[in-house]
Design a protein around this motif. Structure first.
Motif, PDB file in Angstrom:
ATOM      1  N   PRO A 158      52.881  45.952  -7.002  1.00  0.00           N
ATOM      2  CA  PRO A 158      53.224  47.366  -6.813  1.00  0.00           C
ATOM      3  C   PRO A 158      52.260  48.041  -5.836  1.00  0.00           C
ATOM      4  N   PHE A 159      52.791  48.977  -5.058  1.00  0.00           N
ATOM      5  CA  PHE A 159      52.009  49.683  -4.047  1.00  0.00           C
ATOM      6  C   PHE A 159      51.454  50.968  -4.657  1.00  0.00           C
ATOM      7  N   VAL A 160      50.129  51.107  -4.634  1.00  0.00           N
ATOM      8  CA  VAL A 160      49.459  52.284  -5.165  1.00  0.00           C
ATOM      9  C   VAL A 160      48.725  52.978  -4.031  1.00  0.00           C
ATOM     10  N   SER A 161      48.965  54.271  -3.861  1.00  0.00           N
ATOM     11  CA  SER A 161      48.317  55.034  -2.793  1.00  0.00           C
ATOM     12  C   SER A 161      48.044  56.447  -3.290  1.00  0.00           C
ATOM     13  N   GLY A 162      46.818  56.922  -3.076  1.00  0.00           N
ATOM     14  CA  GLY A 162      46.463  58.271  -3.493  1.00  0.00           C
ATOM     15  C   GLY A 162      46.624  58.504  -4.976  1.00  0.00           C
ATOM     16  N   GLY A 163      46.444  57.447  -5.764  1.00  0.00           N
ATOM     17  CA  GLY A 163      46.573  57.576  -7.207  1.00  0.00           C
ATOM     18  C   GLY A 163      47.995  57.495  -7.723  1.00  0.00           C
ATOM     19  N   THR A 164      48.974  57.318  -6.812  1.00  0.00           N
ATOM     20  CA  THR A 164      50.378  57.213  -7.213  1.00  0.00           C
ATOM     21  C   THR A 164      50.842  55.776  -7.138  1.00  0.00           C
ATOM     22  N   ASP A 165      51.454  55.286  -8.204  1.00  0.00           N
ATOM     23  CA  ASP A 165      52.034  53.946  -8.224  1.00  0.00           C
ATOM     24  C   ASP A 165      53.503  54.066  -7.822  1.00  0.00           C
ATOM     25  N   TYR A 166      53.827  53.572  -6.628  1.00  0.00           N
ATOM     26  CA  TYR A 166      55.190  53.664  -6.114  1.00  0.00           C
ATOM     27  C   TYR A 166      56.061  52.486  -6.539  1.00  0.00           C
ATOM     28  N   GLY A 167      55.496  51.542  -7.260  1.00  0.00           N
ATOM     29  CA  GLY A 167      56.256  50.375  -7.684  1.00  0.00           C
ATOM     30  C   GLY A 167      56.317  49.322  -6.595  1.00  0.00           C
ATOM     31  N   ARG A 168      57.132  48.328  -6.821  1.00  0.00           N
ATOM     32  CA  ARG A 168      57.281  47.251  -5.835  1.00  0.00           C
ATOM     33  C   ARG A 168      57.978  47.773  -4.579  1.00  0.00           C
ATOM     34  N   VAL A 169      57.647  47.163  -3.444  1.00  0.00           N
ATOM     35  CA  VAL A 169      58.259  47.577  -2.178  1.00  0.00           C
ATOM     36  C   VAL A 169      59.765  47.314  -2.250  1.00  0.00           C
ATOM     37  N   ARG A 170      60.557  48.313  -1.943  1.00  0.00           N
ATOM     38  CA  ARG A 170      62.011  48.222  -2.027  1.00  0.00           C
ATOM     39  C   ARG A 170      62.614  49.241  -1.076  1.00  0.00           C
ATOM     40  N   ARG A 171      63.794  48.926  -0.565  1.00  0.00           N
ATOM     41  CA  ARG A 171      64.452  49.852   0.367  1.00  0.00           C
ATOM     42  C   ARG A 171      65.947  49.573   0.400  1.00  0.00           C
ATOM     43  N   PRO A 172      66.774  50.618   0.352  1.00  0.00           N
ATOM     44  CA  PRO A 172      68.221  50.414   0.395  1.00  0.00           C
ATOM     45  C   PRO A 172      68.756  50.338   1.822  1.00  0.00           C
ATOM     46  N   PHE A 173      69.931  49.776   1.962  1.00  0.00           N
ATOM     47  CA  PHE A 173      70.638  49.719   3.239  1.00  0.00           C
ATOM     48  C   PHE A 173      72.129  49.696   2.945  1.00  0.00           C
ATOM     49  N   PRO A 174      72.968  50.096   3.906  1.00  0.00           N
ATOM     50  CA  PRO A 174      74.416  50.184   3.650  1.00  0.00           C
ATOM     51  C   PRO A 174      75.083  48.820   3.543  1.00  0.00           C
ATOM     52  N   VAL A 175      76.154  48.770   2.762  1.00  0.00           N
ATOM     53  CA  VAL A 175      76.920  47.541   2.618  1.00  0.00           C
ATOM     54  C   VAL A 175      77.442  47.075   3.975  1.00  0.00           C
ATOM     55  N   GLU A 176      77.766  48.004   4.870  1.00  0.00           N
ATOM     56  CA  GLU A 176      78.260  47.611   6.193  1.00  0.00           C
ATOM     57  C   GLU A 176      77.275  46.725   6.930  1.00  0.00           C
ATOM     58  N   LYS A 177      75.979  47.019   6.818  1.00  0.00           N
ATOM     59  CA  LYS A 177      74.968  46.174   7.458  1.00  0.00           C
ATOM     60  C   LYS A 177      74.924  44.811   6.787  1.00  0.00           C
ATOM     61  N   ALA A 178      75.079  44.785   5.471  1.00  0.00           N
ATOM     62  CA  ALA A 178      75.091  43.514   4.746  1.00  0.00           C
ATOM     63  C   ALA A 178      76.244  42.629   5.191  1.00  0.00           C
ATOM     64  N   LEU A 179      77.396  43.232   5.456  1.00  0.00           N
ATOM     65  CA  LEU A 179      78.574  42.465   5.850  1.00  0.00           C
ATOM     66  C   LEU A 179      78.593  42.143   7.337  1.00  0.00           C
ATOM     67  N   ASP A 180      77.653  42.717   8.087  1.00  0.00           N
ATOM     68  CA  ASP A 180      77.600  42.484   9.532  1.00  0.00           C
ATOM     69  C   ASP A 180      76.691  41.292   9.846  1.00  0.00           C
ATOM     70  N   ASP A 181      75.383  41.495   9.936  1.00  0.00           N
ATOM     71  CA  ASP A 181      74.502  40.431  10.415  1.00  0.00           C
ATOM     72  C   ASP A 181      73.299  40.176   9.525  1.00  0.00           C
ATOM     73  N   ALA A 182      73.266  40.750   8.311  1.00  0.00           N
ATOM     74  CA  ALA A 182      72.125  40.538   7.417  1.00  0.00           C
ATOM     75  C   ALA A 182      72.025  39.073   7.003  1.00  0.00           C
ATOM     76  N   LEU A 183      70.791  38.601   6.880  1.00  0.00           N
ATOM     77  CA  LEU A 183      70.525  37.201   6.563  1.00  0.00           C
ATOM     78  C   LEU A 183      69.502  37.127   5.427  1.00  0.00           C
ATOM     79  N   LEU A 184      69.686  36.163   4.541  1.00  0.00           N
ATOM     80  CA  LEU A 184      68.636  35.795   3.588  1.00  0.00           C
ATOM     81  C   LEU A 184      67.987  34.544   4.146  1.00  0.00           C
ATOM     82  N   ALA A 185      66.748  34.676   4.620  1.00  0.00           N
ATOM     83  CA  ALA A 185      66.105  33.613   5.401  1.00  0.00           C
ATOM     84  C   ALA A 185      65.073  32.866   4.578  1.00  0.00           C
ATOM     85  N   TRP A 186      65.082  31.534   4.745  1.00  0.00           N
ATOM     86  CA  TRP A 186      64.051  30.676   4.149  1.00  0.00           C
ATOM     87  C   TRP A 186      63.219  29.965   5.220  1.00  0.00           C
TER      88      TRP A 186
END
Length: 410
Positions: free
Chosen positions: A202-230
């Motif tokens: 979890p990311f903690v800054s200025g005494g605030t725990d923001y939790g694990r790094v996470r970010r949303p994105f639109p389904v359209e991007k997922a259906l376009d060119d998004a990749l799960l890379a190994w």
């Protein structure tokens, strides 16, 4: 059709429709795909408490949790950036994840069969490997790349890591398309948003725990060119770059490509997180309070030279690279006299497929002794050209102005 936000403007690109995707999903989910050999990662060397791979000062500028690639160490003849040379951007420290027990958890009311987080589908690495494999060449870049130039060129100090232009690279990703993964688990036609969450601390800054790094994105991007890379460039991901699995959203800000991917929440409503409401937005006196989350990266250029590099007073060929999140580079203009005159650079190698960068060169036929400033200015296929002054924001994002690169001729 997918509208991408950049500085509050919309850039339109075309992606598969949800209706067409769902029509093909059942066939894909039932198709038998022969698994290929699972790559094995070698051990990583400890370089610091935060980064596991070696970051020697010849090749990197060390920022503690982050490390920047030095452009003077880039080989002009090499197109792809080796993992060993790729910049590292961490919010906390690199976790070490065991691939043999790894599982990607998928949940949300945007699945064909809605699932609460506690009853998430669990996909092992072997499960993902059974889906069709895909390679993609793309630029990966930190949103704050170039941040230090707000201060050194424009006299405006922004917060955050003082990157020059080395928080970037072009790599060949290997993995599975996210749309194939969604087809295999079942996607609701009402899904609009997906949130990716990492497995780092979890990311903690200025005494605030923001939790694990996470970010949303639109389904359209997922259906376009998004990749799960190994993989990168035919190798397993190194731990610092997301081992065993990371999300890749080509052309978008680096924070969107969540490393050490732990879960995907698929939702019928717009999801949010601190990484698109508090961070990674334009903030400052010239920006509205509701400025949108940053998505598509701007146009940038870099010379393959060290700052104040010494050059001989005889004809010399200089090289550099330009890139854009919105399309291929169509033109690069350079100035060898601080901006008094401009000439076209020779585009030596452009990414003819996918979303890599463009290598270019210019012949300096009569460099006179003394100090000079070199400038490079690129234009992409969307018609976007680097400005002479970047739009300031207090977090120092998207410095896309032409950078003045000093050299000494002797």
């Amino acid at each position: 059709m997918n509208d991408l936000l950049l500085y509050g403007r919309r850039l339109t690109s075309y992606a598969p429709t949800r209706r067409g995707f769902l029509t093909a999903a059942a066939a894909l989910a039932g198709a038998a795909v022969a698994p290929t050999q699972v790559w094995r990662a070698g051990p990583a060397s400890a370089a610091s408490p935060f980064i596991l791979k070696p970051t020697p000062p010849t090749y990197f500028t060390d920022f503690g949790t982050n490390a920047e690639m030095r452009w003077a160490a880039v080989a002009p003849e090499r197109y792809l950036t080796p993992q060993s040379s790729l910049f590292v951007r961490n919010h906390t420290r690199t976790p070490q994840v065991d691939r043999s027990t790894y599982a990607l958890r998928v949940h949300g009311d945007g699945l064909a069969t809605p699932r609460e987080e506690g009853e998430a589908l669990s996909l092992s690495f072997a499960d993902l490997q059974r889906l069709p494999h895909h390679d993609l060449t793309a630029v990966v870049e930190c949103t704050g790349n170039g941040r230090s130039y707000f201060r050194t060129q424009q006299g405006q100090a922004g917060s955050g890591t003082a990157w020059t232009l080395g928080a970037v690279g072009t790599v060949r990703w290997s993995g599975v398309r996210l749309r194939d993964v969604l087809a295999s688990v079942g996607l609701s036609p009402d899904a609009v948003s997906i949130q990716a969450t990492g497995l780092d601390d979890p990311f903690v800054s200025g005494g605030t725990d923001y939790g694990r790094v996470r970010r949303p994105f639109p389904v359209e991007k997922a259906l376009d060119d998004a990749l799960l890379a190994w993989g990168i460039n035919g190798e397993d991901l190194l731990p610092d770059h997301g081992y065993p699995l990371r999300l890749v959203l080509p052309g978008w800000v680096g924070i969107a490509s969540i490393k050490w991917l732990g879960s995907l929440e698929v939702s019928t409503t717009q999801l949010t997180s601190p990484w698109n409401t508090t961070f990674y937005r334009m903030v400052g006196p010239d920006w509205p309070a509701d400025s949108p989350p940053l998505t598509v990266n701007p146009v940038r250029s870099a010379w393959e030279l060290a700052p104040d590099q010494v050059l001989p007073s005889r004809p010399v060929t200089l090289t550099g690279r330009s890139w854009s999140g919105a399309g291929r580079i169509t033109r690069v203009s350079v100035s060898l006299d601080g901006g008094s005159s401009w000439r076209p650079a020779v585009l030596d190698r452009r990414s003819l497929e996918d979303q890599g960068w463009t290598q270019w060169s210019v012949r300096w036929g009569n460099p006179r002794p003394g100090r000079h400033e070199l400038l490079a200015r690129a234009t992409d296929e969307q018609g976007r050209t680097q400005p002479l002054v970047a739009a300031f924001n207090t977090q120092g994002y998207f410095f896309d102005a032409v950078v003045r690169h000093p050299v000494q001729v002797v």
